[in-house]
Design a protein around this motif. Structure first.
Motif, PDB file in Angstrom:
ATOM      1  N   PHE A  94     -13.072 -17.738  12.004  1.00  0.00           N
ATOM      2  CA  PHE A  94     -13.195 -18.601  10.830  1.00  0.00           C
ATOM      3  C   PHE A  94     -14.631 -19.097  10.700  1.00  0.00           C
ATOM      4  O   PHE A  94     -15.387 -19.151  11.676  1.00  0.00           O
ATOM      5  CB  PHE A  94     -12.229 -19.798  10.919  1.00  0.00           C
ATOM      6  CG  PHE A  94     -12.593 -20.795  11.988  1.00  0.00           C
ATOM      7  CD1 PHE A  94     -12.323 -20.534  13.318  1.00  0.00           C
ATOM      8  CD2 PHE A  94     -13.221 -21.998  11.663  1.00  0.00           C
ATOM      9  CE1 PHE A  94     -12.678 -21.445  14.311  1.00  0.00           C
ATOM     10  CE2 PHE A  94     -13.572 -22.925  12.643  1.00  0.00           C
ATOM     11  CZ  PHE A  94     -13.295 -22.635  13.980  1.00  0.00           C
ATOM     12  N   GLY A  95     -14.995 -19.420   9.487  1.00  0.00           N
ATOM     13  CA  GLY A  95     -16.325 -19.939   9.212  1.00  0.00           C
ATOM     14  C   GLY A  95     -16.219 -21.207   8.383  1.00  0.00           C
ATOM     15  O   GLY A  95     -15.333 -21.328   7.522  1.00  0.00           O
ATOM     16  N   VAL A  96     -17.101 -22.147   8.654  1.00  0.00           N
ATOM     17  CA  VAL A  96     -17.106 -23.426   7.932  1.00  0.00           C
ATOM     18  C   VAL A  96     -18.460 -23.592   7.260  1.00  0.00           C
ATOM     19  O   VAL A  96     -19.506 -23.507   7.921  1.00  0.00           O
ATOM     20  CB  VAL A  96     -16.861 -24.612   8.889  1.00  0.00           C
ATOM     21  CG1 VAL A  96     -16.819 -25.926   8.109  1.00  0.00           C
ATOM     22  CG2 VAL A  96     -15.562 -24.409   9.662  1.00  0.00           C
ATOM     23  N   GLU A 154     -11.724 -25.929  18.541  1.00  0.00           N
ATOM     24  CA  GLU A 154     -12.885 -25.154  18.119  1.00  0.00           C
ATOM     25  C   GLU A 154     -13.214 -25.462  16.656  1.00  0.00           C
ATOM     26  O   GLU A 154     -14.394 -25.501  16.273  1.00  0.00           O
ATOM     27  CB  GLU A 154     -12.600 -23.652  18.304  1.00  0.00           C
ATOM     28  CG  GLU A 154     -13.789 -22.737  18.052  1.00  0.00           C
ATOM     29  CD  GLU A 154     -14.852 -22.804  19.151  1.00  0.00           C
ATOM     30  OE1 GLU A 154     -14.824 -23.725  19.993  1.00  0.00           O
ATOM     31  OE2 GLU A 154     -15.747 -21.928  19.150  1.00  0.00           O
ATOM     32  N   ALA A 155     -12.186 -25.723  15.863  1.00  0.00           N
ATOM     33  CA  ALA A 155     -12.426 -26.102  14.460  1.00  0.00           C
ATOM     34  C   ALA A 155     -13.257 -27.370  14.388  1.00  0.00           C
ATOM     35  O   ALA A 155     -14.180 -27.493  13.567  1.00  0.00           O
ATOM     36  CB  ALA A 155     -11.099 -26.277  13.739  1.00  0.00           C
ATOM     37  N   GLU A 156     -12.942 -28.316  15.253  1.00  0.00           N
ATOM     38  CA  GLU A 156     -13.705 -29.570  15.279  1.00  0.00           C
ATOM     39  C   GLU A 156     -15.149 -29.302  15.701  1.00  0.00           C
ATOM     40  O   GLU A 156     -16.088 -29.820  15.085  1.00  0.00           O
ATOM     41  CB  GLU A 156     -13.048 -30.553  16.257  1.00  0.00           C
ATOM     42  CG  GLU A 156     -11.712 -31.062  15.771  1.00  0.00           C
ATOM     43  CD  GLU A 156     -10.937 -31.805  16.856  1.00  0.00           C
ATOM     44  OE1 GLU A 156     -11.530 -32.127  17.906  1.00  0.00           O
ATOM     45  OE2 GLU A 156      -9.737 -32.040  16.644  1.00  0.00           O
ATOM     46  N   ARG A 157     -15.319 -28.497  16.752  1.00  0.00           N
ATOM     47  CA  ARG A 157     -16.675 -28.204  17.250  1.00  0.00           C
ATOM     48  C   ARG A 157     -17.500 -27.487  16.178  1.00  0.00           C
ATOM     49  O   ARG A 157     -18.659 -27.847  15.914  1.00  0.00           O
ATOM     50  CB  ARG A 157     -16.613 -27.328  18.508  1.00  0.00           C
ATOM     51  CG  ARG A 157     -17.984 -27.059  19.131  1.00  0.00           C
ATOM     52  CD  ARG A 157     -17.907 -26.029  20.262  1.00  0.00           C
ATOM     53  NE  ARG A 157     -17.707 -24.677  19.800  1.00  0.00           N
ATOM     54  CZ  ARG A 157     -18.682 -23.872  19.338  1.00  0.00           C
ATOM     55  NH1 ARG A 157     -19.918 -24.321  19.269  1.00  0.00           N
ATOM     56  NH2 ARG A 157     -18.408 -22.653  18.934  1.00  0.00           N
ATOM     57  N   VAL A 158     -16.902 -26.480  15.561  1.00  0.00           N
ATOM     58  CA  VAL A 158     -17.631 -25.661  14.586  1.00  0.00           C
ATOM     59  C   VAL A 158     -17.969 -26.476  13.339  1.00  0.00           C
ATOM     60  O   VAL A 158     -19.081 -26.382  12.793  1.00  0.00           O
ATOM     61  CB  VAL A 158     -16.814 -24.399  14.249  1.00  0.00           C
ATOM     62  CG1 VAL A 158     -17.374 -23.684  13.040  1.00  0.00           C
ATOM     63  CG2 VAL A 158     -16.793 -23.470  15.464  1.00  0.00           C
ATOM     64  N   ALA A 159     -17.028 -27.294  12.879  1.00  0.00           N
ATOM     65  CA  ALA A 159     -17.293 -28.126  11.692  1.00  0.00           C
ATOM     66  C   ALA A 159     -18.435 -29.107  11.974  1.00  0.00           C
ATOM     67  O   ALA A 159     -19.335 -29.304  11.140  1.00  0.00           O
ATOM     68  CB  ALA A 159     -16.029 -28.871  11.287  1.00  0.00           C
ATOM     69  N   ALA A 213     -10.837 -28.391  10.285  1.00  0.00           N
ATOM     70  CA  ALA A 213     -12.254 -28.120  10.011  1.00  0.00           C
ATOM     71  C   ALA A 213     -12.713 -28.899   8.771  1.00  0.00           C
ATOM     72  O   ALA A 213     -13.777 -29.537   8.779  1.00  0.00           O
ATOM     73  CB  ALA A 213     -12.471 -26.626   9.817  1.00  0.00           C
ATOM     74  N   LEU A 214     -11.916 -28.857   7.720  1.00  0.00           N
ATOM     75  CA  LEU A 214     -12.301 -29.569   6.493  1.00  0.00           C
ATOM     76  C   LEU A 214     -12.345 -31.073   6.727  1.00  0.00           C
ATOM     77  O   LEU A 214     -13.243 -31.772   6.242  1.00  0.00           O
ATOM     78  CB  LEU A 214     -11.323 -29.229   5.360  1.00  0.00           C
ATOM     79  CG  LEU A 214     -11.358 -27.783   4.837  1.00  0.00           C
ATOM     80  CD1 LEU A 214     -10.282 -27.575   3.769  1.00  0.00           C
ATOM     81  CD2 LEU A 214     -12.730 -27.439   4.265  1.00  0.00           C
ATOM     82  N   GLN A 215     -11.376 -31.556   7.498  1.00  0.00           N
ATOM     83  CA  GLN A 215     -11.307 -33.000   7.768  1.00  0.00           C
ATOM     84  C   GLN A 215     -12.535 -33.466   8.561  1.00  0.00           C
ATOM     85  O   GLN A 215     -13.185 -34.447   8.193  1.00  0.00           O
ATOM     86  CB  GLN A 215     -10.032 -33.269   8.562  1.00  0.00           C
ATOM     87  CG  GLN A 215      -9.741 -34.743   8.780  1.00  0.00           C
ATOM     88  CD  GLN A 215      -8.477 -34.926   9.651  1.00  0.00           C
ATOM     89  OE1 GLN A 215      -7.804 -33.956  10.009  1.00  0.00           O
ATOM     90  NE2 GLN A 215      -8.185 -36.156   9.986  1.00  0.00           N
ATOM     91  N   VAL A 216     -12.882 -32.727   9.616  1.00  0.00           N
ATOM     92  CA  VAL A 216     -14.023 -33.124  10.453  1.00  0.00           C
ATOM     93  C   VAL A 216     -15.326 -33.037   9.659  1.00  0.00           C
ATOM     94  O   VAL A 216     -16.190 -33.906   9.735  1.00  0.00           O
ATOM     95  CB  VAL A 216     -14.087 -32.263  11.728  1.00  0.00           C
ATOM     96  CG1 VAL A 216     -15.408 -32.459  12.462  1.00  0.00           C
ATOM     97  CG2 VAL A 216     -12.916 -32.594  12.633  1.00  0.00           C
ATOM     98  N   ALA A 217     -15.461 -31.968   8.881  1.00  0.00           N
ATOM     99  CA  ALA A 217     -16.692 -31.808   8.090  1.00  0.00           C
ATOM    100  C   ALA A 217     -16.866 -32.991   7.137  1.00  0.00           C
ATOM    101  O   ALA A 217     -17.963 -33.554   7.009  1.00  0.00           O
ATOM    102  CB  ALA A 217     -16.642 -30.493   7.316  1.00  0.00           C
ATOM    103  N   THR A 218     -15.791 -33.374   6.491  1.00  0.00           N
ATOM    104  CA  THR A 218     -15.865 -34.479   5.545  1.00  0.00           C
ATOM    105  C   THR A 218     -16.162 -35.798   6.262  1.00  0.00           C
ATOM    106  O   THR A 218     -16.996 -36.591   5.823  1.00  0.00           O
ATOM    107  CB  THR A 218     -14.539 -34.575   4.754  1.00  0.00           C
ATOM    108  OG1 THR A 218     -14.232 -33.288   4.222  1.00  0.00           O
ATOM    109  CG2 THR A 218     -14.655 -35.563   3.616  1.00  0.00           C
ATOM    110  N   SER A 221     -19.535 -20.627  12.697  1.00  0.00           N
ATOM    111  CA  SER A 221     -18.334 -19.801  12.756  1.00  0.00           C
ATOM    112  C   SER A 221     -17.948 -19.540  14.193  1.00  0.00           C
ATOM    113  O   SER A 221     -18.768 -19.675  15.113  1.00  0.00           O
ATOM    114  CB  SER A 221     -18.588 -18.471  12.040  1.00  0.00           C
ATOM    115  OG  SER A 221     -19.634 -17.766  12.693  1.00  0.00           O
ATOM    116  N   SER A 222     -16.717 -19.143  14.386  1.00  0.00           N
ATOM    117  CA  SER A 222     -16.253 -18.855  15.744  1.00  0.00           C
ATOM    118  C   SER A 222     -15.061 -17.909  15.695  1.00  0.00           C
ATOM    119  O   SER A 222     -14.285 -17.896  14.725  1.00  0.00           O
ATOM    120  CB  SER A 222     -15.843 -20.149  16.453  1.00  0.00           C
ATOM    121  OG  SER A 222     -15.311 -19.849  17.734  1.00  0.00           O
TER     122      SER A 222
END
Lengths: 449, 482
Positions: free
Chosen positions: B50-52, B72-77, B8-13, B64-65
């Motif tokens: 989790f929430g981003v 899902e981390a990638e989608r949510v981020a 999640a952190l990687q995709v967001a960045t 969040s999801s």
């Protein structure tokens, strides 16, 4: 947002099988799937923007006269098995209840009309931002700042039980709230609630809030006293919510804490209220959290107590049938009316004001709470637009006041009912309400704004 | 750091976030309710997700999801980044966070008896015994005994390098006796009307001795049915900790939240009379005896933790010093706007909500010298008000009105008649300026509420309030027509 997916009935069926394998004599599964988003703004800019995807299963496990409830968001095969085991374990270690536990059997469920909007389910963050922008633009034009939120949601509700109940629905809601404020004590409120996001005109909501704020600029202090009032629909919502919670629940009546007595006069003859989740002019829902079809229930009929709302447990004890007002198990609050309506009258806004010689126009109430529940004595503040009325005309804004008032006595003093009604959000659900003129309202304190 | 968080952190960045944080939260709640001899509800709820939260072009986005997978981390981020970009459409001021080094560590609430390991039948039995003790002591219309335990496992990580894990446990129980006659309904509760929860385990329930207090509150509920109505007038009042904690909550805690001051809560909970100019001028919001702190390290408090949900370490901040307003509850975003750093007050109600400025443990510190009993003994004429029944306060936290479950008259330093339906009202700063006695540490105790509502979508916060009891002069009591 694309709506909370496809049918979840297969998960419910699987969980019922697992419960049966664990030895349940009866079982009920409720699945709640949500796609919800909210864009929040303050000082005329977006400061919070969130979206949520969630799916939770709630299992009510009955073993003879014992009941256990467990819920979880872990819905893979292992998660469902654990959920069934947990509910079974909770049920088995309890003492037996005096009365038999009977889950509802399948009954008629009304067709859901107008409860779902594809546009709401598919609302995007960009669309919410654009709508918020329109509300802010109205505030800009009036020289005030806008604060508020725009929420859109799609919710799937599934109820299945071992007696054959199978119910599933998807509903949507959109709600825009705007408060406008300025540097000179002004504040104004506007709100729109709808199933279809397209039915909300954000610029109109912004104009309503901004206009009310401008009219409330530089409010003056007013001595607290008993005054006649005209309540805007926003304020009337609180009366229905509070009375619904305090008095029209069958559990409240059963325990002796309700003001309700069949046929008792609690309001003016002008006042009739009912709960009806099947009415497409509200926020429709076809069934409750026990899978019982929603029924229209008259609560006040021309000023007299008419009936109560029931869930399965309170209905069984009263020898009645559930009216479809059950909440999620284990429900210790009892049933509640979540879709209240008040009958319209014949008064225009001008007519409501015309009957006031020296009184107040109240936009809405803030932070209300019962002081004495059985007598429905409530305290709270006015907020976001309180105005002095002289000789039937609004003459200017006043600072907010505290009231300590029996809501029953207030309904008893209703002199006129507005002919226009608004669909608005309440604490319990939604309400469709008109404005009211009430002969006396006890203001007991004042604040500095 | 787990895979979901990392991804999640990687995709967001990668998608353009200048800052991102991820919280993964699993929560377990257990509730038991016994109502008038019947086990009305036993439930166990568990949720996880989790929430981003991201900053893009100076604007916030959050998604969040409940599905804890890397996909899902990638989608949510990505969704959080898209939302932030949409937020920027209506943004006039870029978000700037206070600077601080990344944090790593672990915190766990001290627990003597794991509440989730105590056999369920034992917990049900404890409530049934209390229920029986209430109903055998007096003719009640209905009674309720409740138990609740809450545990939260949460990890926090951010793009600056923080990596924190915490396990928070709260537990408690309460009993409530209700008597009804005609139009009169009287309730007495113990230890407080908010469920008696504290940080800790089942030892919190055992130390309450519910059965030992059941008979007394049942008798008081019935006695209140025929007690005289509390008369109206201006009186000296002594507030027991079971009322004072909510007075602190509503009239001191909430107005000190800096997001309210900046208008972020204006459309829902409201704003605050503690405006920035009042911080600058050293506004007199209480008497010299009033010393109020926000202490996120206080033992037993529901506002105690290791780090807040922005990775800021728990700390103690003074809000009111000798009656003068000196500080706010703040966040990494709001604190720099007044030239300060975060007070570490950001908490979220689960994985699917963003952190908001929340009270930690807002405590009125005891004053050495006099016990609560001695304060009552030196009061010639007044009322002793016990256990909150109702509360209301305006949207700037100025005009308040409270009701308590009971009042005792104080005459010549002694407790006299029992009075029913007591209420009192005032303006916050005038009321606290009238405080002329604060009890010493002998009656100092931690209370709190697990139901503090704030934010949209709505969030419930667990907050603590320690206090010892205090006296106030010339207060309006007996509000309204009875």
């Amino acid at each position: 947002m694309s709506g909370p997916g496809t049918s979840q009935l297969p998960i419910a069926e699987r969980l019922l099988q697992l419960a049966e394998r664990e030895g349940a004599t009866q079982a009920e599964v409720v699945l709640l799937a949500t796609d919800a988003a909210l864009t929040r703004f303050a000082n005329s800019e977006i400061h919070q923007n969130v979206v949520e995807t969630d799916l939770v299963a709630n299992l009510r496990f009955v073993a003879g006269r014992r009941v256990g409830v467990a819920s979880s968001g872990r819905l893979d095969a292992a998660g469902l098995a654990t959920l069934a085991e947990t509910a079974a374990r909770i049920a088995r270690v309890q003492p037996e209840l005096d009365e038999p536990v009977v889950l509802p059997e399948p009954g008629a469920i009304p067709a859901l009309q107008a409860g779902y909007s594809e546009a709401t389910a598919r609302a995007t963050p960009e669309a919410r931002a654009a709508a918020v922008g329109a509300a802010i633009a109205a505030a800009d034009a009036a020289g005030v700042l806008a604060f508020g939120s725009f929420a859109t949601s799609a919710d799937r509700l599934v109820v299945a039980n071992s007696r054959g109940v199978r119910a599933e629905q998807v509903t949507t809601q959109a709600r825009l709230v705007t408060i406008c404020m300025g540097q000179d004590g002004e504040a104004g409120y506007g709100e729109a609630l709808a199933v279809d996001v397209g039915a909300i005109d954000p610029a109109a909501v912004g104009r309503e809030a901004a206009g009310r704020a401008v009219r409330s600029r530089a409010p003056v202090p007013l001595e607290p006293a008993v005054y006649p009032v005209v309540l805007e629909p926003y304020a009337v919502v609180d009366l229905l919510d509070m009375l619904g919670m305090l008095g029209f629940s069958a559990l409240a009546a059963e325990e002796g804490r309700s003001f309700y007595e069949p046929g008792r006069r609690i309001a003016s003859e002008l006042v009739s209220t009912w709960d009806d989740a099947t009415d497409p002019s509200g926020t429709p829902s076809a069934f409750d959290y026990e899978g019982v079809g929603k029924q229209r229930v008259q609560l006040i009929d021309r000023g007299r107590c008419a009936d109560l709302v029931y869930d399965t447990a309170t209905a069984a004890r009263a020898g009645r049938r559930s009216t479809g007002h059950g909440l999620l198990a284990p429900n210790t609050l009892g049933p509640v009316p979540a879709n209240q309506f008040m009958a319209p009258g014949d008064a225009s806004v001008e007519d409501l004001l015309a009957g006031v010689e020296h009184g107040l126009l109240v936009t809405r109430f803030n932070y209300t709470n019962p002081v004495h529940a059985k007598r429905a004595i409530v305290t709270g503040m006015t907020r976001d637009g309180t105005f002095l009325v002289e000789h039937g005309e609004v003459v200017g804004p006043v600072r907010n006041l505290r009231f300590t008032q029996s809501y029953l006595e207030a309904l008893g003093a209703v002199e006129a009912v507005g002919r226009e009604r608004r669909l608005l959000a309440g604490e319990l659900g939604s309400c469709v309400v008109p404005g009211l003129r009430i002969a006396s309202w006890d203001f007991t304190g004042a604040t500095e704004h | 750091m787990d895979e979901v968080t990392q991804r999640a952190l990687q995709v967001a960045t990668e998608r353009g976030a200048s800052y991102a944080d991820t919280r993964t939260v699993r929560r377990l709640n257990e509730r038991i309710t016994v109502r008038t001899g019947r086990v009305a509800g036993v439930s166990r709820r568990e949720d996880e997700g989790f929430g981003v939260r991201v900053l893009v072009d100076g604007a916030w986005g959050f998604a969040s999801s409940c599905r804890l997978t890397t996909a899902e981390a990638e989608r949510v981020a990505a969704q959080a980044v898209r939302i932030a970009r949409a937020s920027a459409q209506a943004m006039r001021r870029s978000v700037v966070l206070d600077g601080r080094p990344p944090q790593q560590g672990r915190f766990e609430t001290p627990v003597a008896v794991d509440p989730f390991a105590v056999p369920l039948e034992r917990k049900v039995e404890d409530l049934l015994l209390a229920d029986s003790a209430m109903r055998s002591a007096a003719p009640l219309a209905f009674a309720e005994s409740t138990y609740r335990a809450h545990r939260e496992w949460k990890t926090y990580a951010d793009s600056a390098g923080s990596d924190i894990s915490q396990v928070i446990t709260h537990a408690g129980a309460a009993i409530e006796a209700n008597a009804v006659a005609g139009d009169e309904h009287q309730r007495r509760s113990y230890p407080d009307p908010d469920g008696g929860m504290r940080a800790g385990g089942y030892e919190r329930v055992r130390e309450l001795d519910l059965v030992g207090h059941a008979g007394r509150i049942a008798e008081e509920a019935v006695a209140l049915l025929t007690a005289p109505q509390c008369p109206a007038g201006r009186r000296t009042i002594v507030l027991d900790p079971t009322q004072l904690y909510l007075q602190i909550h509503e009239s001191c805690g909430h107005p000190a939240e800096l997001d309210r001051v900046f208008g972020s809560e204006a459309s829902y909970a409201g704003t605050s009379f503690l405006t920035l100019d009042r911080l600058a001028e050293g506004f007199r919001c209480g008497s010299d005896l009033v010393e109020i702190v926000a202490d996120a390290t206080a033992p037993g408090g529901m506002g105690t933790f290791g780090w807040d949900d922005e990775g800021v370490p728990a700390q103690t901040v003074t809000l009111v010093h000798e009656g003068t307003f000196v500080g706010y509850l703040s966040s990494r975003e709001t604190a720099p706007r007044i030239g300060r750093t975060s007070s570490g007050a950001m908490r979220a109600d689960g994985w699917n909500r963003i952190p908001l400025i929340r009270m930690t443990n807002i405590n009125l510190l005891p004053r050495p010298g006099r016990s609560l009993e001695e304060i009552i003994a030196e009061t010639e004429d007044g009322l002793y008000l016990v256990t909150n029944r109702s509360w209301s306060i305006d949207d700037r936290r100025l005009n308040f009105q409270f009701a308590t479950e009971l009042a005792y008259e104080i005459r010549g330093g002694k407790l006299g008649r029992l009075l029913r339906n007591p209420t009192y009202t005032g303006i916050t700063y005038e009321f606290w300026r009238s405080c002329d006695a604060v009890a010493d540490g002998r009656s100092y105790r931690m209370l709190g509420t697990p139901n503090c509502g704030k934010g949209e979508p709505s969030q419930e916060g667990h907050v603590g309030h320690a206090c010892s009891g205090a006296r106030f002069r010339d207060v309006q009591v007996g509000v309204g027509r009875w």
